[in-house]
Motif scaffolding. Structure first.
Motif, PDB file in Angstrom:
ATOM      1  N   MET A   1       0.845  -1.204   0.000  1.00  0.00           N
ATOM      2  CA  MET A   1       0.000   0.000   0.000  1.00  0.00           C
ATOM      3  C   MET A   1       0.878   1.251   0.000  1.00  0.00           C
ATOM      4  O   MET A   1       1.795   1.392   0.797  1.00  0.00           O
ATOM      5  CB  MET A   1      -0.907   0.009   1.237  1.00  0.00           C
ATOM      6  N   LYS A   2       0.586   2.193  -0.905  1.00  0.00           N
ATOM      7  CA  LYS A   2       1.377   3.408  -1.007  1.00  0.00           C
ATOM      8  C   LYS A   2       1.102   4.313   0.191  1.00  0.00           C
ATOM      9  O   LYS A   2       0.007   4.343   0.748  1.00  0.00           O
ATOM     10  CB  LYS A   2       1.028   4.149  -2.309  1.00  0.00           C
ATOM     11  N   ASP A   3       2.142   5.052   0.594  1.00  0.00           N
ATOM     12  CA  ASP A   3       1.968   6.016   1.675  1.00  0.00           C
ATOM     13  C   ASP A   3       0.987   7.096   1.226  1.00  0.00           C
ATOM     14  O   ASP A   3       0.980   7.534   0.074  1.00  0.00           O
ATOM     15  CB  ASP A   3       3.310   6.651   2.028  1.00  0.00           C
ATOM     16  N   LYS A   4       0.175   7.548   2.156  1.00  0.00           N
ATOM     17  CA  LYS A   4      -0.782   8.612   1.865  1.00  0.00           C
ATOM     18  C   LYS A   4      -0.050   9.929   1.654  1.00  0.00           C
ATOM     19  O   LYS A   4       0.853  10.287   2.424  1.00  0.00           O
ATOM     20  CB  LYS A   4      -1.777   8.740   3.014  1.00  0.00           C
ATOM     21  N   LEU A   5      -0.427  10.645   0.614  1.00  0.00           N
ATOM     22  CA  LEU A   5       0.215  11.924   0.320  1.00  0.00           C
ATOM     23  C   LEU A   5      -0.197  12.982   1.350  1.00  0.00           C
ATOM     24  O   LEU A   5      -1.331  12.959   1.842  1.00  0.00           O
ATOM     25  CB  LEU A   5      -0.181  12.402  -1.080  1.00  0.00           C
ATOM     26  N   PRO A   6       0.708  13.905   1.680  1.00  0.00           N
ATOM     27  CA  PRO A   6       0.333  15.022   2.558  1.00  0.00           C
ATOM     28  C   PRO A   6      -0.820  15.809   1.932  1.00  0.00           C
ATOM     29  O   PRO A   6      -0.902  15.941   0.701  1.00  0.00           O
ATOM     30  CB  PRO A   6       1.603  15.869   2.619  1.00  0.00           C
ATOM     31  N   GLU A   7      -1.688  16.337   2.772  1.00  0.00           N
ATOM     32  CA  GLU A   7      -2.851  17.082   2.291  1.00  0.00           C
ATOM     33  C   GLU A   7      -2.754  18.550   2.704  1.00  0.00           C
ATOM     34  O   GLU A   7      -2.519  18.865   3.866  1.00  0.00           O
ATOM     35  CB  GLU A   7      -4.136  16.468   2.840  1.00  0.00           C
ATOM     36  N   TYR A   8      -2.927  19.419   1.733  1.00  0.00           N
ATOM     37  CA  TYR A   8      -2.946  20.864   1.949  1.00  0.00           C
ATOM     38  C   TYR A   8      -4.303  21.423   1.526  1.00  0.00           C
ATOM     39  O   TYR A   8      -4.991  20.835   0.691  1.00  0.00           O
ATOM     40  CB  TYR A   8      -1.876  21.553   1.100  1.00  0.00           C
ATOM     41  N   ALA A   9      -4.630  22.577   2.085  1.00  0.00           N
ATOM     42  CA  ALA A   9      -5.789  23.336   1.617  1.00  0.00           C
ATOM     43  C   ALA A   9      -5.376  24.798   1.478  1.00  0.00           C
ATOM     44  O   ALA A   9      -4.967  25.421   2.463  1.00  0.00           O
ATOM     45  CB  ALA A   9      -6.958  23.207   2.581  1.00  0.00           C
ATOM     46  N   ILE A  10      -5.427  25.302   0.253  1.00  0.00           N
ATOM     47  CA  ILE A  10      -5.180  26.720   0.007  1.00  0.00           C
ATOM     48  C   ILE A  10      -6.540  27.410   0.037  1.00  0.00           C
ATOM     49  O   ILE A  10      -7.381  27.193  -0.842  1.00  0.00           O
ATOM     50  CB  ILE A  10      -4.489  26.946  -1.349  1.00  0.00           C
ATOM     51  N   VAL A  11      -6.771  28.201   1.067  1.00  0.00           N
ATOM     52  CA  VAL A  11      -8.060  28.874   1.244  1.00  0.00           C
ATOM     53  C   VAL A  11      -7.901  30.320   0.799  1.00  0.00           C
ATOM     54  O   VAL A  11      -7.217  31.117   1.459  1.00  0.00           O
ATOM     55  CB  VAL A  11      -8.529  28.775   2.708  1.00  0.00           C
ATOM     56  N   VAL A  12      -8.514  30.636  -0.330  1.00  0.00           N
ATOM     57  CA  VAL A  12      -8.348  31.950  -0.945  1.00  0.00           C
ATOM     58  C   VAL A  12      -9.479  32.868  -0.475  1.00  0.00           C
ATOM     59  O   VAL A  12     -10.659  32.566  -0.670  1.00  0.00           O
ATOM     60  CB  VAL A  12      -8.358  31.842  -2.477  1.00  0.00           C
ATOM     61  N   ALA A  13      -9.106  33.970   0.143  1.00  0.00           N
ATOM     62  CA  ALA A  13     -10.096  34.909   0.681  1.00  0.00           C
ATOM     63  C   ALA A  13      -9.715  36.317   0.276  1.00  0.00           C
ATOM     64  O   ALA A  13      -9.069  37.041   1.030  1.00  0.00           O
ATOM     65  CB  ALA A  13     -10.165  34.780   2.203  1.00  0.00           C
ATOM     66  N   GLY A  14     -10.121  36.701  -0.916  1.00  0.00           N
ATOM     67  CA  GLY A  14      -9.719  38.009  -1.434  1.00  0.00           C
ATOM     68  C   GLY A  14     -10.860  38.974  -1.611  1.00  0.00           C
ATOM     69  O   GLY A  14     -10.740  39.958  -2.338  1.00  0.00           O
ATOM     70  N   GLY A  15     -11.998  38.719  -0.949  1.00  0.00           N
ATOM     71  CA  GLY A  15     -13.170  39.568  -1.137  1.00  0.00           C
ATOM     72  C   GLY A  15     -12.992  40.965  -0.560  1.00  0.00           C
ATOM     73  O   GLY A  15     -12.232  41.176   0.393  1.00  0.00           O
ATOM     74  N   THR A  16     -13.734  41.912  -1.145  1.00  0.00           N
ATOM     75  CA  THR A  16     -13.681  43.292  -0.680  1.00  0.00           C
ATOM     76  C   THR A  16     -14.980  43.743  -0.032  1.00  0.00           C
ATOM     77  O   THR A  16     -15.020  44.773   0.637  1.00  0.00           O
ATOM     78  CB  THR A  16     -13.387  44.240  -1.855  1.00  0.00           C
ATOM     79  N   GLY A  17     -16.074  42.990  -0.248  1.00  0.00           N
ATOM     80  CA  GLY A  17     -17.345  43.342   0.371  1.00  0.00           C
ATOM     81  C   GLY A  17     -18.245  44.203  -0.484  1.00  0.00           C
ATOM     82  O   GLY A  17     -19.303  44.630  -0.029  1.00  0.00           O
ATOM     83  N   SER A  18     -17.865  44.468  -1.742  1.00  0.00           N
ATOM     84  CA  SER A  18     -18.666  45.364  -2.591  1.00  0.00           C
ATOM     85  C   SER A  18     -20.061  44.802  -2.870  1.00  0.00           C
ATOM     86  O   SER A  18     -21.059  45.502  -2.731  1.00  0.00           O
ATOM     87  CB  SER A  18     -17.934  45.639  -3.909  1.00  0.00           C
ATOM     88  N   ARG A  19     -20.137  43.524  -3.249  1.00  0.00           N
ATOM     89  CA  ARG A  19     -21.449  42.934  -3.516  1.00  0.00           C
ATOM     90  C   ARG A  19     -22.230  42.673  -2.236  1.00  0.00           C
ATOM     91  O   ARG A  19     -23.443  42.519  -2.260  1.00  0.00           O
ATOM     92  CB  ARG A  19     -21.282  41.637  -4.319  1.00  0.00           C
ATOM     93  N   MET A  20     -21.528  42.614  -1.118  1.00  0.00           N
ATOM     94  CA  MET A  20     -22.178  42.431   0.172  1.00  0.00           C
ATOM     95  C   MET A  20     -22.740  43.752   0.692  1.00  0.00           C
ATOM     96  O   MET A  20     -23.468  43.794   1.677  1.00  0.00           O
ATOM     97  CB  MET A  20     -21.177  41.837   1.172  1.00  0.00           C
ATOM     98  N   GLN A  21     -22.381  44.852  -0.004  1.00  0.00           N
ATOM     99  CA  GLN A  21     -22.838  46.194   0.358  1.00  0.00           C
ATOM    100  C   GLN A  21     -22.386  46.575   1.769  1.00  0.00           C
ATOM    101  O   GLN A  21     -23.105  47.204   2.534  1.00  0.00           O
ATOM    102  CB  GLN A  21     -24.374  46.281   0.227  1.00  0.00           C
ATOM    103  N   ARG A  22     -21.164  46.147   2.101  1.00  0.00           N
ATOM    104  CA  ARG A  22     -20.565  46.484   3.387  1.00  0.00           C
ATOM    105  C   ARG A  22     -19.108  46.874   3.172  1.00  0.00           C
ATOM    106  O   ARG A  22     -18.488  46.477   2.199  1.00  0.00           O
ATOM    107  CB  ARG A  22     -20.616  45.294   4.350  1.00  0.00           C
ATOM    108  N   GLU A  23     -18.575  47.656   4.110  1.00  0.00           N
ATOM    109  CA  GLU A  23     -17.154  48.001   4.031  1.00  0.00           C
ATOM    110  C   GLU A  23     -16.279  46.825   4.454  1.00  0.00           C
ATOM    111  O   GLU A  23     -15.172  46.650   3.961  1.00  0.00           O
ATOM    112  CB  GLU A  23     -16.868  49.217   4.926  1.00  0.00           C
ATOM    113  N   LEU A  24     -16.777  46.013   5.373  1.00  0.00           N
ATOM    114  CA  LEU A  24     -16.004  44.877   5.873  1.00  0.00           C
ATOM    115  C   LEU A  24     -15.956  43.771   4.821  1.00  0.00           C
ATOM    116  O   LEU A  24     -16.995  43.363   4.294  1.00  0.00           O
ATOM    117  CB  LEU A  24     -16.651  44.332   7.149  1.00  0.00           C
ATOM    118  N   PRO A  25     -14.765  43.281   4.468  1.00  0.00           N
ATOM    119  CA  PRO A  25     -14.667  42.174   3.509  1.00  0.00           C
ATOM    120  C   PRO A  25     -15.523  40.984   3.956  1.00  0.00           C
ATOM    121  O   PRO A  25     -15.601  40.680   5.153  1.00  0.00           O
ATOM    122  CB  PRO A  25     -13.175  41.827   3.523  1.00  0.00           C
ATOM    123  N   LYS A  26     -16.142  40.317   3.000  1.00  0.00           N
ATOM    124  CA  LYS A  26     -17.128  39.282   3.331  1.00  0.00           C
ATOM    125  C   LYS A  26     -16.550  38.133   4.142  1.00  0.00           C
ATOM    126  O   LYS A  26     -17.255  37.527   4.950  1.00  0.00           O
ATOM    127  CB  LYS A  26     -17.775  38.755   2.047  1.00  0.00           C
TER     128      LYS A  26
END
Length: 230
Positions: free
Chosen positions: A1-26
């Motif tokens: 059985m092959k060794d399990k590969l390491p698991e990563y998660a790249i969580v991209v959070a680049g929102g500005t809040g414009s469509r949310m109609q708020r100054e705070l990023p969503k």
């Protein structure tokens, strides 16, 4: 059985809040008493506490995130990297934090906090077997296609899928894809990898896996959280 590969998660959070109609990023808006982005990270941790989390934020939001983590006593370990001018550049920056020659890398929207652990697991499993795994659901509404010269025509919705995240890949494949010059038609990671000639493998998603983008989504998100408490 092959060794399990390491698991990563790249969580991209680049929102500005414009469509949310708020100054705070969503990604920083609170639902259930804490920012959306924290809920998202917790879903991956619930799937596997060993997943290496990489959060990609605009450079001018890094200090805000640190302050929020202190305020909410958010101790979940994660790496943080500044994003690029576009989503393409942000994912590429996040990918630079994946150190192993080979690993499994899920790229996920920071404002999708309701992705089930079962969906996350299936995406990693499929990517390990086939090189990639793209979460998607079938449209519930009828679809019309705009035609040249004006007007529209009905198209069969059974021939279409609505793409979600996570989109998961072997690191070697994703690195090769992101060595390409950025193109205007690169709307997600699947479109970047597909440009190499790869066949995309679909994984069934969920209608609960919403992307919090507009004020209406916040109402639905709070309803989901209340339902989870029952």
């Amino acid at each position: 059985m092959k060794d399990k590969l390491p698991e990563y998660a790249i969580v991209v959070a680049g929102g500005t809040g414009s469509r949310m109609q708020r100054e705070l990023p969503k990604q920083f808006i609170e639902i259930g008493g804490k920012p959306v982005l924290m809920h998202t990270l917790e879903q991956f941790f619930a799937y596997n506490a060993a997943v290496r989390l990489i959060v990609v934020l605009p450079e001018n939001q890094l200090d805000v995130w640190r302050e929020l983590c202190q305020k909410h006593r958010f101790k979940l370990f994660h790496m943080v990297v500044a994003g690029g001018a576009t989503r393409f550049g942000s994912v590429k920056n996040g990918l630079g934090m994946v150190l192993e020659q080979e690993a499994l890398v899920a790229v996920h929207d920071g404002v999708r906090p309701f992705t089930s652990t079962a969906t996350i697991q299936e995406a990693y499993l499929k990517a390990a077997a086939y090189g990639n795994a793209i979460v998607a659901v079938s449209p519930k509404d009828s679809i019309r296609q705009l035609v040249a010269g004006g007007g529209s025509k009905a198209v069969p919705r059974t021939e279409y899928k609505l793409v979600q995240t996570p989109q998961t890949f072997k690191a070697s494949l994703l690195r090769r894809a992101y060595e390409q010059p950025e193109q205007v038609f690169f709307t997600d990671d699947a479109s970047v990898v597909e440009q190499l000639g790869e066949q995309m493998v679909l994984v069934e998603g969920s209608y609960r896996n919403i992307k919090i983008t507009t004020p209406e989504d916040l109402v639905l998100a709070e309803a989901f959280l209340q339902e989870e408490k029952l």
